[in-house]
Design a protein around this motif. Structure first.
Motif, PDB file in Angstrom:
ATOM      1  N   VAL A 155       0.817  -1.222   0.000  1.00 40.13           N
ATOM      2  CA  VAL A 155       0.000   0.000   0.000  1.00 40.13           C
ATOM      3  C   VAL A 155       0.849   1.270   0.000  1.00 40.13           C
ATOM      4  O   VAL A 155       0.317   2.368   0.169  1.00 40.13           O
TER       5      VAL A 155
ATOM      6  N   THR B 107       2.236   3.200  -2.159  1.00 37.58           N
ATOM      7  CA  THR B 107       1.949   4.301  -3.086  1.00 37.58           C
ATOM      8  C   THR B 107       0.560   4.893  -2.890  1.00 37.58           C
ATOM      9  O   THR B 107       0.242   5.918  -3.491  1.00 37.58           O
ATOM     10  N   SER B 108      -0.264   4.265  -2.063  1.00 35.97           N
ATOM     11  CA  SER B 108      -1.637   4.744  -1.918  1.00 35.97           C
ATOM     12  C   SER B 108      -1.709   6.133  -1.308  1.00 35.97           C
ATOM     13  O   SER B 108      -2.669   6.867  -1.535  1.00 35.97           O
TER      14      SER B 108
ATOM     15  N   ALA C 290      -1.938   8.968  -4.013  1.00 36.73           N
ATOM     16  CA  ALA C 290      -3.230   9.144  -4.653  1.00 36.73           C
ATOM     17  C   ALA C 290      -4.272   9.623  -3.653  1.00 36.73           C
ATOM     18  O   ALA C 290      -5.442   9.746  -3.983  1.00 36.73           O
ATOM     19  N   LEU C 291      -3.809   9.889  -2.433  1.00 37.62           N
ATOM     20  CA  LEU C 291      -4.671  10.343  -1.338  1.00 37.62           C
ATOM     21  C   LEU C 291      -5.767   9.325  -1.030  1.00 37.62           C
ATOM     22  O   LEU C 291      -6.848   9.683  -0.574  1.00 37.62           O
ATOM     23  N   GLU C 292      -5.467   8.057  -1.296  1.00 41.45           N
ATOM     24  CA  GLU C 292      -6.417   6.994  -0.979  1.00 41.45           C
ATOM     25  C   GLU C 292      -6.303   6.558   0.472  1.00 41.45           C
ATOM     26  O   GLU C 292      -7.235   6.002   1.035  1.00 41.45           O
ATOM     27  N   ARG C 293      -5.133   6.782   1.058  1.00 39.53           N
ATOM     28  CA  ARG C 293      -4.907   6.395   2.435  1.00 39.53           C
ATOM     29  C   ARG C 293      -4.295   7.563   3.190  1.00 39.53           C
ATOM     30  O   ARG C 293      -3.494   8.320   2.650  1.00 39.53           O
ATOM     31  N   ASP C 294      -4.688   7.704   4.433  1.00 40.67           N
ATOM     32  CA  ASP C 294      -4.068   8.695   5.295  1.00 40.67           C
ATOM     33  C   ASP C 294      -2.648   8.222   5.589  1.00 40.67           C
ATOM     34  O   ASP C 294      -2.461   7.132   6.151  1.00 40.67           O
TER      35      ASP C 294
ATOM     36  N   THR D  10       5.175  -1.687  -4.350  1.00 43.95           N
ATOM     37  CA  THR D  10       4.364  -0.766  -5.151  1.00 43.95           C
ATOM     38  C   THR D  10       5.105   0.532  -5.455  1.00 43.95           C
ATOM     39  O   THR D  10       4.745   1.250  -6.398  1.00 43.95           O
TER      40      THR D  10
ATOM     41  N   GLN E 281       2.676   6.838 -11.315  1.00 44.31           N
ATOM     42  CA  GLN E 281       1.602   7.413 -10.525  1.00 44.31           C
ATOM     43  C   GLN E 281       1.718   8.931 -10.472  1.00 44.31           C
ATOM     44  O   GLN E 281       0.731   9.648 -10.610  1.00 44.31           O
TER      45      GLN E 281
ATOM     46  N   ARG F 195       3.262  16.989  -5.235  1.00 38.31           N
ATOM     47  CA  ARG F 195       2.467  16.091  -4.397  1.00 38.31           C
ATOM     48  C   ARG F 195       3.273  15.599  -3.204  1.00 38.31           C
ATOM     49  O   ARG F 195       2.783  15.565  -2.073  1.00 38.31           O
TER      50      ARG F 195
END
Length: 244
Positions: A58, A60-61, A64-68, A89, A96, A105
């Motif tokens: 996880v 790289t998540s 993408a702001l998918e995970r805190d 990843t 990405q 980012r």
């Protein structure tokens, strides 16, 4: 808060060992809340601090702001020192970044984490791509490990070019002679040519970090390697104090 990137375009220069030991120095010597952010797919920096990789991939998540990102941070066995681990990843991170299309980012996420940490140390992959560009834009100081050799000098020039190409504010760059063995003529010449550069000796104690999964200051605090990392961290803090 300050971001310190340990970066080289050349592998095998002691980058990961340096990043882990500097993070430890920040936490233990400067008593600063410190985050070691592992951006290298090998996950070596996390390993050196005794943090095992997560089973779920996880890393790289967070981009993408998918995970805190705070939920992915792991504590270490040392006060004030945490790790944001890498996993496989991370190999897809450049793609990405290109898909996201946000030039800062990484800097934005680091600023968010800076609410909880006084120092963030990046262990960077040896690449020249969008990931390195993001690192340059986020960093307040760039540390470049350079084993004494003509190839290392060329690698340093590439780092300088990368900095100039990707940011107008030009964060300071601190070259460090790494794996220095003064018994060798080439190494002595490099030291004489650059007497003001910090240096880290070629030492068995530094190599033992991977065996012990500890920073050298934790298991061999009086060794030349431990003292060299401490002196380097002092030089880093001085440079950071001069920021405008």
């Amino acid at each position: 808060m300050a971001v310190v990137a340990v970066y080289s375009v050349k592998g095998g220069v002691g980058k990961t060992t340096m990043a882990a030991n500097l993070a430890w120095c920040s936490a233990e010597i400067s008593c600063r809340s410190t985050l070691l952010w592992d951006l290298d797919a090998s996950g070596g920096a996390s390993f050196l601090l005794g943090v095992e990789p997560r089973k779920k991939k996880v890393a790289t998540s967070v981009f993408a702001l998918e995970r805190d990102p705070e939920k992915l941070i792991r504590t270490t066995g040392y006060r004030r020192l945490d790790v944001l681990p890498a996993d496989e990843t991370i190999r897809a991170l450049e793609n990405q970044f290109m898909d996201i299309g946000k030039r800062k980012r990484l800097a934005k996420i680091a600023a968010q984490l800076g609410k909880d940490y006084e120092r963030i140390i990046f262990d960077c992959p040896p690449v020249l791509n969008e990931t390195s560009a993001q690192v340059v834009r986020a960093a307040d100081l760039i540390i470049v490990p350079l084993p004494p050799s003509p190839l290392s000098a060329r690698a340093f020039d590439r780092v300088v070019e990368e900095v100039k190409a990707n940011t107008s504010r030009h964060p300071p760059i601190l070259p460090v002679l790494s794996m220095l063995d003064l018994r060798r003529t080439l190494h002595r010449s490099a030291r004489e040519e650059n007497p003001d550069w910090p240096s880290i000796p070629q030492a068995s104690a530094a190599e033992q970090c991977a065996v012990h999964q500890q920073p050298v200051g934790a298991f061999a605090p009086r060794s030349p390697a431990a003292r060299s990392f401490q002196h380097l961290w002092t030089a880093i803090e001085r440079k950071l104090a001069k920021r405008k």
